[in-house]
Scaffold this motif. Sequence first.
Motif, PDB file in Angstrom:
ATOM      1  N   MET A 107       0.844  -1.197   0.000  1.00  0.00           N
ATOM      2  CA  MET A 107       0.000   0.000   0.000  1.00  0.00           C
ATOM      3  C   MET A 107       0.881   1.250   0.000  1.00  0.00           C
ATOM      4  SD  MET A 107      -3.193   1.059   0.084  1.00  0.00           S
ATOM      5  CE  MET A 107      -4.119  -0.322   0.757  1.00  0.00           C
ATOM      6  N   ILE A 108       0.627   2.131  -0.937  1.00  0.00           N
ATOM      7  CA  ILE A 108       1.435   3.344  -1.027  1.00  0.00           C
ATOM      8  C   ILE A 108       0.964   4.383  -0.011  1.00  0.00           C
ATOM      9  CG2 ILE A 108       1.843   2.988  -3.480  1.00  0.00           C
ATOM     10  CD1 ILE A 108      -0.206   5.234  -4.022  1.00  0.00           C
ATOM     11  N   ASP A 109       1.806   5.358   0.246  1.00  0.00           N
ATOM     12  CA  ASP A 109       1.435   6.490   1.082  1.00  0.00           C
ATOM     13  C   ASP A 109       0.750   7.517   0.167  1.00  0.00           C
ATOM     14  OD1 ASP A 109       1.237   8.773   2.627  1.00  0.00           O
ATOM     15  OD2 ASP A 109       3.215   8.550   3.540  1.00  0.00           O
ATOM     16  N   TYR A 110      -0.572   7.509   0.161  1.00  0.00           N
ATOM     17  CA  TYR A 110      -1.325   8.340  -0.776  1.00  0.00           C
ATOM     18  C   TYR A 110      -1.015   9.831  -0.630  1.00  0.00           C
ATOM     19  CZ  TYR A 110      -4.246   4.426  -2.288  1.00  0.00           C
ATOM     20  OH  TYR A 110      -4.687   3.238  -2.836  1.00  0.00           O
ATOM     21  N   VAL A 111      -0.857  10.276   0.620  1.00  0.00           N
ATOM     22  CA  VAL A 111      -0.627  11.704   0.855  1.00  0.00           C
ATOM     23  C   VAL A 111       0.704  12.149   0.251  1.00  0.00           C
ATOM     24  CG1 VAL A 111      -0.296  13.495   2.602  1.00  0.00           C
ATOM     25  CG2 VAL A 111      -2.037  11.732   2.942  1.00  0.00           C
ATOM     26  N   THR A 134       7.344   4.275  -9.541  1.00  0.00           N
ATOM     27  CA  THR A 134       6.805   2.983  -9.974  1.00  0.00           C
ATOM     28  C   THR A 134       7.931   2.026 -10.357  1.00  0.00           C
ATOM     29  OG1 THR A 134       6.529   3.827 -12.236  1.00  0.00           O
ATOM     30  CG2 THR A 134       4.618   3.964 -10.771  1.00  0.00           C
ATOM     31  N   LYS A 135       9.066   2.144  -9.697  1.00  0.00           N
ATOM     32  CA  LYS A 135      10.201   1.261  -9.990  1.00  0.00           C
ATOM     33  C   LYS A 135       9.804  -0.192  -9.742  1.00  0.00           C
ATOM     34  CE  LYS A 135      14.247   2.415  -8.509  1.00  0.00           C
ATOM     35  NZ  LYS A 135      15.336   2.849  -7.588  1.00  0.00           N
ATOM     36  N   ASN A 136      10.036  -1.013 -10.741  1.00  0.00           N
ATOM     37  CA  ASN A 136       9.625  -2.415 -10.654  1.00  0.00           C
ATOM     38  C   ASN A 136      10.298  -3.158  -9.518  1.00  0.00           C
ATOM     39  OD1 ASN A 136       7.973  -2.120 -12.941  1.00  0.00           O
ATOM     40  ND2 ASN A 136       9.672  -2.549 -14.321  1.00  0.00           N
ATOM     41  N   SER A 137      11.520  -2.751  -9.180  1.00  0.00           N
ATOM     42  CA  SER A 137      12.258  -3.427  -8.112  1.00  0.00           C
ATOM     43  C   SER A 137      11.780  -3.045  -6.721  1.00  0.00           C
ATOM     44  CB  SER A 137      13.755  -3.106  -8.240  1.00  0.00           C
ATOM     45  OG  SER A 137      13.976  -1.696  -8.129  1.00  0.00           O
ATOM     46  N   THR A 138      10.990  -1.995  -6.630  1.00  0.00           N
ATOM     47  CA  THR A 138      10.554  -1.485  -5.321  1.00  0.00           C
ATOM     48  C   THR A 138       9.057  -1.623  -5.101  1.00  0.00           C
ATOM     49  OG1 THR A 138      12.357   0.142  -5.419  1.00  0.00           O
ATOM     50  CG2 THR A 138      10.615   0.520  -3.781  1.00  0.00           C
ATOM     51  N   PHE A 139       8.259  -1.411  -6.164  1.00  0.00           N
ATOM     52  CA  PHE A 139       6.809  -1.360  -6.010  1.00  0.00           C
ATOM     53  C   PHE A 139       6.134  -2.516  -6.743  1.00  0.00           C
ATOM     54  CE2 PHE A 139       8.458   2.996  -5.855  1.00  0.00           C
ATOM     55  CZ  PHE A 139       7.973   3.415  -4.618  1.00  0.00           C
ATOM     56  N   GLN A 192       1.806   0.223  -8.118  1.00  0.00           N
ATOM     57  CA  GLN A 192       1.986   1.046  -9.319  1.00  0.00           C
ATOM     58  C   GLN A 192       0.646   1.530  -9.858  1.00  0.00           C
ATOM     59  OE1 GLN A 192       4.789  -0.524 -12.263  1.00  0.00           O
ATOM     60  NE2 GLN A 192       5.752  -1.775 -10.692  1.00  0.00           N
ATOM     61  N   VAL A 193      -0.377   0.682  -9.793  1.00  0.00           N
ATOM     62  CA  VAL A 193      -1.725   1.072 -10.209  1.00  0.00           C
ATOM     63  C   VAL A 193      -2.259   2.173  -9.292  1.00  0.00           C
ATOM     64  CG1 VAL A 193      -4.115   0.305 -10.428  1.00  0.00           C
ATOM     65  CG2 VAL A 193      -2.261  -1.137 -11.293  1.00  0.00           C
ATOM     66  N   GLN A 194      -2.018   2.040  -7.989  1.00  0.00           N
ATOM     67  CA  GLN A 194      -2.455   3.055  -7.033  1.00  0.00           C
ATOM     68  C   GLN A 194      -1.768   4.390  -7.314  1.00  0.00           C
ATOM     69  OE1 GLN A 194      -1.345   1.022  -3.416  1.00  0.00           O
ATOM     70  NE2 GLN A 194      -3.364   0.075  -3.163  1.00  0.00           N
ATOM     71  N   THR A 195      -0.481   4.335  -7.606  1.00  0.00           N
ATOM     72  CA  THR A 195       0.268   5.555  -7.931  1.00  0.00           C
ATOM     73  C   THR A 195      -0.287   6.208  -9.195  1.00  0.00           C
ATOM     74  OG1 THR A 195       2.298   4.714  -6.910  1.00  0.00           O
ATOM     75  CG2 THR A 195       2.549   6.464  -8.547  1.00  0.00           C
TER      76      THR A 195
END
Length: 202
Positions: free
Chosen positions: A1-5, A130-135, A140-143
Amino acid sequence: MIDYVSVFIFFFAVIDPVGTIPVFIAVTSRFDEKVKRKIALKAVLVATGVLLFFIIAGEVILTAIEIPLPAFEIAGGIILFMFAITMIFGDSKPDEEIGMVRNDSETAIFPLAIPSLASPGAMLAAVLLTKNSTFSILEQVQTAGVMISVLAIAFIFMLAASSIHRFIGNSGSSIISRVMGMILAAVATNSVLSGVKIYFEL
């Protein structure tokens, strides 16, 4: 889960919907309201497509052709600086650029979609966040969703810009355009310096 803020703030800063208002006013002052809405919509759609492309394929392409991200940041900063110069010294624009601005379709693409909305900084952010190695794919969809929401805000601001233009007039929009040109030049310079610094730290 990304940090939306934090992701929202990041994209809001690099896309800069507020900063797009004077650019929109300056390049659409000769068009009627219907055409202005058409330009705003097309600019947002094109910018969305460009940034989604960088989310999906940006990292892959840069890696494939062995271009480090700092080099991309430097190139983007140079392009943004050139655009800033045309905003500051509008009378010295080449004839082909003047002709481009007179065409509503071309105006939506340059300078509104690129580089005002889909700026070099926004393209870089789309790749970095959206780096593939990190996310994961879900992150990535959320971003991407957060990015699209910021572009939607930019669209609303551009629609409201017509009312602002009626209030400040052509002289006011010209002043704002040149002030924004100075700010964009500073942002572009910072982008180049940041890219150079990171490049030599690699």
